[in-house]
Design a protein around this motif. Structure first.
Motif, mmCIF file in Angstrom:
data_model
loop_
_atom_site.group_PDB
_atom_site.id
_atom_site.type_symbol
_atom_site.label_atom_id
_atom_site.label_comp_id
_atom_site.label_asym_id
_atom_site.label_seq_id
_atom_site.Cartn_x
_atom_site.Cartn_y
_atom_site.Cartn_z
ATOM 1 N N SER A 1 2.465 1.672 -3.415
ATOM 2 C CA SER A 1 1.452 2.131 -4.359
ATOM 3 C C SER A 1 1.137 3.611 -4.150
ATOM 4 O O SER A 1 1.017 4.375 -5.113
ATOM 5 C CB SER A 1 0.175 1.299 -4.221
ATOM 6 N N GLN A 2 1.012 4.025 -2.895
ATOM 7 C CA GLN A 2 0.748 5.435 -2.616
ATOM 8 C C GLN A 2 1.906 6.309 -3.099
ATOM 9 O O GLN A 2 1.690 7.397 -3.637
ATOM 10 C CB GLN A 2 0.492 5.647 -1.122
ATOM 11 N N ARG B 1 -8.874 0.686 -1.980
ATOM 12 C CA ARG B 1 -7.774 0.936 -2.915
ATOM 13 C C ARG B 1 -7.161 2.299 -2.677
ATOM 14 O O ARG B 1 -7.794 3.181 -2.104
ATOM 15 C CB ARG B 1 -8.234 0.780 -4.353
ATOM 16 N N CYS B 2 -5.936 2.464 -3.140
ATOM 17 C CA CYS B 2 -5.228 3.738 -3.048
ATOM 18 C C CYS B 2 -5.650 4.604 -4.222
ATOM 19 O O CYS B 2 -5.830 4.107 -5.337
ATOM 20 C CB CYS B 2 -3.718 3.515 -3.078
ATOM 21 N N VAL C 1 -2.893 11.817 -1.794
ATOM 22 C CA VAL C 1 -2.981 10.375 -2.020
ATOM 23 C C VAL C 1 -3.561 9.778 -0.754
ATOM 24 O O VAL C 1 -3.133 10.116 0.347
ATOM 25 C CB VAL C 1 -1.595 9.766 -2.322
ATOM 26 N N SER C 2 -4.553 8.912 -0.917
ATOM 27 C CA SER C 2 -5.157 8.297 0.262
ATOM 28 C C SER C 2 -5.679 6.906 -0.058
ATOM 29 O O SER C 2 -5.630 6.465 -1.215
ATOM 30 C CB SER C 2 -6.286 9.179 0.811
ATOM 31 N N TYR C 3 -6.172 6.255 0.974
ATOM 32 C CA TYR C 3 -6.767 4.931 0.845
ATOM 33 C C TYR C 3 -8.265 5.105 1.035
ATOM 34 O O TYR C 3 -8.711 5.733 2.000
ATOM 35 C CB TYR C 3 -6.195 3.991 1.907
ATOM 36 N N CYS D 1 0.708 -0.934 -10.566
ATOM 37 C CA CYS D 1 0.533 -1.141 -9.135
ATOM 38 C C CYS D 1 1.319 -2.377 -8.702
ATOM 39 O O CYS D 1 1.185 -3.441 -9.308
ATOM 40 C CB CYS D 1 -0.954 -1.327 -8.831
ATOM 41 N N TRP E 1 -6.166 5.816 -9.725
ATOM 42 C CA TRP E 1 -6.421 4.852 -8.655
ATOM 43 C C TRP E 1 -5.968 3.464 -9.069
ATOM 44 O O TRP E 1 -5.709 3.205 -10.246
ATOM 45 C CB TRP E 1 -7.901 4.827 -8.268
ATOM 46 N N GLU E 2 -5.874 2.579 -8.087
ATOM 47 C CA GLU E 2 -5.545 1.179 -8.354
ATOM 48 C C GLU E 2 -6.727 0.541 -9.085
ATOM 49 O O GLU E 2 -7.881 0.787 -8.746
ATOM 50 C CB GLU E 2 -5.282 0.427 -7.052
ATOM 51 N N ARG F 1 0.840 -1.201 0.000
ATOM 52 C CA ARG F 1 0.000 0.000 0.000
ATOM 53 C C ARG F 1 0.873 1.248 0.000
ATOM 54 O O ARG F 1 0.613 2.200 -0.734
ATOM 55 C CB ARG F 1 -0.926 -0.011 1.212
ATOM 56 N N TYR G 1 -2.287 1.448 -13.307
ATOM 57 C CA TYR G 1 -3.208 2.334 -12.598
ATOM 58 C C TYR G 1 -4.229 2.882 -13.590
ATOM 59 O O TYR G 1 -3.921 3.094 -14.770
ATOM 60 C CB TYR G 1 -2.457 3.514 -11.965
#
Length: 157
Positions: A56-57, A129-130, A139-141, A90, A119-120, A53, A97
């Motif tokens: 990916s972020q 997803r991130c 950037v967040s989940y 990803c 996004w993923e 994660r 992505y």
């Protein structure tokens, strides 16, 4: 001769004092049992998910930086506009992505911080997803529900 005997006696005492105190025939007690410092498999799995994660972020953050830089010279129409150093895949699922191309990120309302830009492609085991917001820095989940209701930026085709 007495001095030599005295020195040998001191050496013998030193060797006996430095030897291991444990008896090889003593039964194992909890204090003597070898401790396994390996974390349980469930923690290892979560740690790997957390690492993926974070990677990916970081990739999405770099996509945002490259998108913002490229947008200064015109619309960002595809991966070639972001440069060859940006990772567009990803690490968690090895899928590219999802990125909305052709967004003028310099003219979005409220700076684009409430609109999805990238996004993923697939959700993780928890369904989230991130994501990268269209301000190109946030950037967040997101959980599955948050992602399903989040507005997307509109790009030019």
């Amino acid at each position: 001769m007495t001095i030599l005997r005295y020195i040998l006696w001191l050496i013998l005492l030193a060797l006996v004092g430095c030897s291991s105190k444990e008896s090889s025939t003593a039964p194992d007690t909890p204090a003597k049992q070898k401790v396994d410092n390996q974390p349980p498999q469930s923690i290892i799995g979560k740690t790997r998910e957390t690492q993926m994660r974070l990677v990916s972020q970081n990739n999405l953050r770099n996509i945002g930086i490259a998108y913002m830089i490229a947008a200064q010279t015109g619309p960002v129409m595809g991966p070639a506009d972001l440069g060859s150093d940006v990772k567009l895949v990803c690490p968690r699922d090895n899928q590219p992505y999802e990125i909305i191309w052709g967004v003028d990120v310099t003219r979005l309302p409220s700076g684009g911080r409430h609109l999805l830009l990238a996004w993923e492609k697939t959700p993780d085991a928890d369904g989230g997803r991130c994501v990268l917001m269209a301000d190109c820095t946030t950037v967040s989940y997101m959980t599955a529900q948050e992602f399903a209701t989040a507005p997307r930026a509109q790009g030019r085709r």
